[in-house]
Design an enzyme around this catalytic site. Structure first.
Site, PDB file in Angstrom:
ATOM      1  N   VAL A   1       0.836  -1.199   0.000  1.00 17.23           N
ATOM      2  CA  VAL A   1       0.000   0.000   0.000  1.00 17.23           C
ATOM      3  C   VAL A   1       0.871   1.249   0.000  1.00 17.23           C
ATOM      4  O   VAL A   1       1.961   1.273   0.573  1.00 17.23           O
ATOM      5  CB  VAL A   1      -0.956   0.038   1.220  1.00 17.23           C
ATOM      6  CG1 VAL A   1      -1.900  -1.147   1.203  1.00 17.23           C
ATOM      7  CG2 VAL A   1      -0.185   0.082   2.534  1.00 17.23           C
ATOM      8  N   CYS A   2       0.375   2.281  -0.682  1.00 15.87           N
ATOM      9  CA  CYS A   2       0.957   3.619  -0.605  1.00 15.87           C
ATOM     10  C   CYS A   2      -0.210   4.593  -0.671  1.00 15.87           C
ATOM     11  O   CYS A   2      -1.371   4.186  -0.581  1.00 15.87           O
ATOM     12  CB  CYS A   2       1.976   3.855  -1.720  1.00 15.87           C
ATOM     13  SG  CYS A   2       1.258   3.974  -3.367  1.00 15.87           S
ATOM     14  N   GLN A   3       0.054   5.875  -0.840  1.00 17.77           N
ATOM     15  CA  GLN A   3      -1.032   6.846  -0.773  1.00 17.77           C
ATOM     16  C   GLN A   3      -1.827   6.947  -2.069  1.00 17.77           C
ATOM     17  O   GLN A   3      -3.039   7.076  -2.054  1.00 17.77           O
ATOM     18  CB  GLN A   3      -0.479   8.226  -0.398  1.00 17.77           C
ATOM     19  CG  GLN A   3      -1.528   9.182   0.138  1.00 17.77           C
ATOM     20  CD  GLN A   3      -2.156   8.687   1.437  1.00 17.77           C
ATOM     21  OE1 GLN A   3      -1.515   8.036   2.251  1.00 17.77           O
ATOM     22  NE2 GLN A   3      -3.435   8.981   1.626  1.00 17.77           N
TER      23      GLN A   3
END
Length: 233
Positions: A141-143
């Site tokens: 996950v990232c933004q």
């Protein structure tokens, strides 16, 4: 009189996901002479899912969450019990070129969007390997979805076989989808700097510019091609 030659094909699959094929020529005397050998690499595909599908991967299939954002966004909000190995780390190099770039960055992206001045983490793959085996099930996950995609590509090349990413990143996650830790909501963890006090228009513009900045940083060749396609006036 010479024996009749027969041709046999063999196929094996090694534990390193490399398929090996070779051709052997056999005679009635039982001798085998290899005459050709070829290696074919097999790469696993990254699974892109939405937030609800990601939640099922964690609860049902036992995927571990690996957050690849920088420390500032991670500290604002992250999924509870996730692992954190940033794809980018703060760039504190002091050579003249880096100092100039850092100054320009801090007066633009850093000031308006709260983005730290970073560089690729040279220990990223090794850090992940120290915590997970190549057979581990990982949800990256990232933004905004760009860094997790780039991280997934690196891990895939390193032999990891079960990787998933959330399409469009945590910014697309609805409040309450995941148990989180931090002062902000997961979808708002990327908001910092002046855009947080300039209303919705600035927030939308900031998100677009952040995505553009990360796209140019992570995929410079594709960005250059897009710029070349734009009409010249």
């Amino acid at each position: 009189m010479a024996g009749i030659a027969t041709t046999c094909y063999y196929l094996t699959l090694s534990s390193t996901s490399t398929r090996k094929t070779w051709l052997e020529l056999k005679t009635n005397y039982g001798r085998a002479t290899p005459i050709r050998r070829r290696n074919l690499s097999i790469r696993a595909e990254v699974n892109f899912v939405n937030a609800e599908e990601a939640k099922k991967l964690i609860a049902v299939e036992g995927y571990a969450v690996l957050d690849v954002r920088d420390k500032s966004q991670f500290d604002r909000a992250h999924i509870k019990s996730c692992y954190h190995v940033p794809l980018f780390i703060e760039n504190t190099d002091n050579d003249p070129g880096t100092i100039v770039k850092r100054t320009l960055h801090n007066n633009f992206s850093g000031l308006f969007f709260g983005l730290p001045f970073t560089k690729l983490n040279p220990e990223f793959v090794q850090s992940v390997k120290s915590q997970f085996s190549p057979e581990s099930k990982l949800l990256l996950v990232c933004q905004e979805g760009l860094r997790s995609t780039a991280a997934a590509n690196k891990l895939e090349q390193a032999g990891f076989q079960n990787i998933a990413c959330i399409t469009s990143g945590l910014q697309a996650v609805k409040p309450g989808t995941f148990d989180s830790v931090g002062k902000a909501e997961l979808q708002d963890a990327g908001k910092a700097g002046l855009v947080t006090i300039q209303g919705k228009i600035s927030a939308v513009l900031g998100t677009v510019l952040i995505c553009a900045y990360l796209f140019i940083t992570l995929f410079p060749d594709q960005a250059e091609k897009l710029l070349q396609m734009s009409p010249v006036r």
